[in-house]
Design a protein around this motif. Structure first.
Motif, short mmCIF file in Angstrom:
data_model
loop_
_atom_site.label_atom_id
_atom_site.label_comp_id
_atom_site.label_asym_id
_atom_site.label_seq_id
_atom_site.Cartn_x
_atom_site.Cartn_y
_atom_site.Cartn_z
N ASN A 1 0.91 -1.07 0.05
CA ASN A 1 0.11 -0.21 0.29
C ASN A 1 0.55 1.32 0.13
OD1 ASN A 1 -2.94 -1.46 0.43
ND2 ASN A 1 -2.19 -1.60 2.29
N PHE A 2 1.83 0.97 -0.06
CA PHE A 2 2.76 2.17 -0.15
C PHE A 2 2.58 3.79 -1.24
CE2 PHE A 2 6.68 5.03 -1.72
CZ PHE A 2 6.87 5.09 -1.00
N ALA A 3 1.73 3.73 -2.39
CA ALA A 3 1.02 4.80 -3.10
C ALA A 3 0.14 5.60 -1.85
CB ALA A 3 1.02 3.95 -4.63
N SER A 4 -0.51 4.67 -1.51
CA SER A 4 -1.72 5.82 -0.62
C SER A 4 -0.77 5.80 1.12
CB SER A 4 -2.92 4.12 -0.33
OG SER A 4 -3.54 4.58 0.63
N LEU A 5 -0.50 5.35 1.23
CA LEU A 5 0.30 5.90 2.69
C LEU A 5 1.33 6.89 2.03
CD1 LEU A 5 1.42 2.16 4.37
CD2 LEU A 5 -0.71 3.57 4.77
N ALA A 6 2.11 6.77 1.33
CA ALA A 6 3.00 8.02 0.26
C ALA A 6 2.79 9.17 0.80
CB ALA A 6 4.22 7.11 -0.65
N SER A 7 1.31 8.83 -0.21
CA SER A 7 0.55 10.13 0.18
C SER A 7 0.01 11.21 1.46
CB SER A 7 -0.36 10.18 -1.29
OG SER A 7 -1.79 9.03 -0.46
N SER A 8 -0.52 9.51 2.17
CA SER A 8 -1.38 10.25 3.62
C SER A 8 0.13 10.78 4.45
CB SER A 8 -1.63 8.93 3.59
OG SER A 8 -2.15 9.09 3.07
N TRP A 9 0.83 10.66 4.10
CA TRP A 9 2.18 11.06 4.78
C TRP A 9 2.55 11.91 4.65
CZ3 TRP A 9 6.78 12.05 3.24
CH2 TRP A 9 8.06 11.97 3.91
N TRP A 10 2.94 12.53 3.33
CA TRP A 10 2.82 13.75 2.66
C TRP A 10 1.80 14.97 3.14
CZ3 TRP A 10 6.68 15.70 1.82
CH2 TRP A 10 7.06 17.11 0.69
N VAL A 11 0.63 14.51 3.31
CA VAL A 11 -0.17 15.31 4.33
C VAL A 11 -0.29 15.85 5.24
CG1 VAL A 11 -2.55 15.41 4.41
CG2 VAL A 11 -2.14 14.75 2.16
N THR A 12 0.36 14.65 5.93
CA THR A 12 1.14 14.46 7.73
C THR A 12 1.48 15.70 8.04
OG1 THR A 12 -0.45 11.99 8.27
CG2 THR A 12 0.57 13.44 9.70
N LEU A 13 3.24 15.00 7.00
CA LEU A 13 3.97 16.43 6.67
C LEU A 13 4.33 17.42 6.77
CD1 LEU A 13 7.15 15.71 7.79
CD2 LEU A 13 7.94 14.92 4.95
N LYS A 14 2.88 17.92 6.08
CA LYS A 14 3.18 18.56 5.84
C LYS A 14 1.96 20.14 6.58
CE LYS A 14 1.03 18.85 1.42
NZ LYS A 14 0.93 19.38 0.25
N ILE A 15 0.90 19.05 7.13
CA ILE A 15 0.36 19.50 8.11
C ILE A 15 1.27 19.86 9.93
CG2 ILE A 15 -1.68 19.19 10.32
CD1 ILE A 15 -2.74 17.47 7.67
N THR A 16 1.60 18.71 9.94
CA THR A 16 2.97 18.57 11.40
C THR A 16 4.05 19.89 11.15
OG1 THR A 16 3.24 16.62 11.22
CG2 THR A 16 5.25 17.10 12.34
N ALA A 17 4.46 20.73 9.36
CA ALA A 17 5.35 21.12 9.63
C ALA A 17 4.97 23.13 9.86
CB ALA A 17 6.06 21.36 8.57
N GLY A 18 3.55 22.76 9.24
CA GLY A 18 3.14 24.11 9.23
C GLY A 18 2.32 24.58 11.44
N ALA A 19 2.33 23.07 11.59
CA ALA A 19 1.92 24.13 13.10
C ALA A 19 3.44 24.01 13.87
CB ALA A 19 1.49 21.87 13.52
N LEU A 20 4.49 23.44 13.64
CA LEU A 20 5.35 23.53 14.93
C LEU A 20 5.76 24.89 13.99
CD1 LEU A 20 8.10 22.64 16.00
CD2 LEU A 20 9.00 21.71 13.43
N ALA A 21 5.89 25.47 12.64
CA ALA A 21 6.14 26.75 11.87
C ALA A 21 4.97 27.78 12.90
CB ALA A 21 5.54 26.72 10.75
#
Length: 72
Positions: A49-69
């Motif tokens: 399920n790498f394709a599905s999980l990678a896209s979800s991971w990318w969204v999570t990473l962007k949200i986390t980076a935004g929250a940290l900023a």
């Protein structure tokens, strides 16, 4: 050279031993996958399920980076 080898070899062996112990525990105790999945099942699921999980991971990473900023 030897100090560098020791610096990463021991932690790598401990990690490998922990993962092997986890796999063994799940198989020998016949723990259901919904309670505690084996590392082999986790790796298989990530692979299949790498394709599905990678896209979800990318969204999570962007949200986390935004929250940290915002927090800084």
């Amino acid at each position: 050279m030897m100090a560098t080898l020791k610096a990463w070899a021991l932690p790598a062996l401990v990690l490998l031993g922990l993962v092997a112990g986890w796999e063994l525990l799940v198989r020998l105790a016949q723990i259901p996958a919904y309670t505690l999945p084996a590392p082999s099942l986790v790796a298989q699921t990530l692979w299949l399920n790498f394709a599905s999980l990678a896209s979800s991971w990318w969204v999570t990473l962007k949200i986390t980076a935004g929250a940290l900023a915002l927090a800084c």
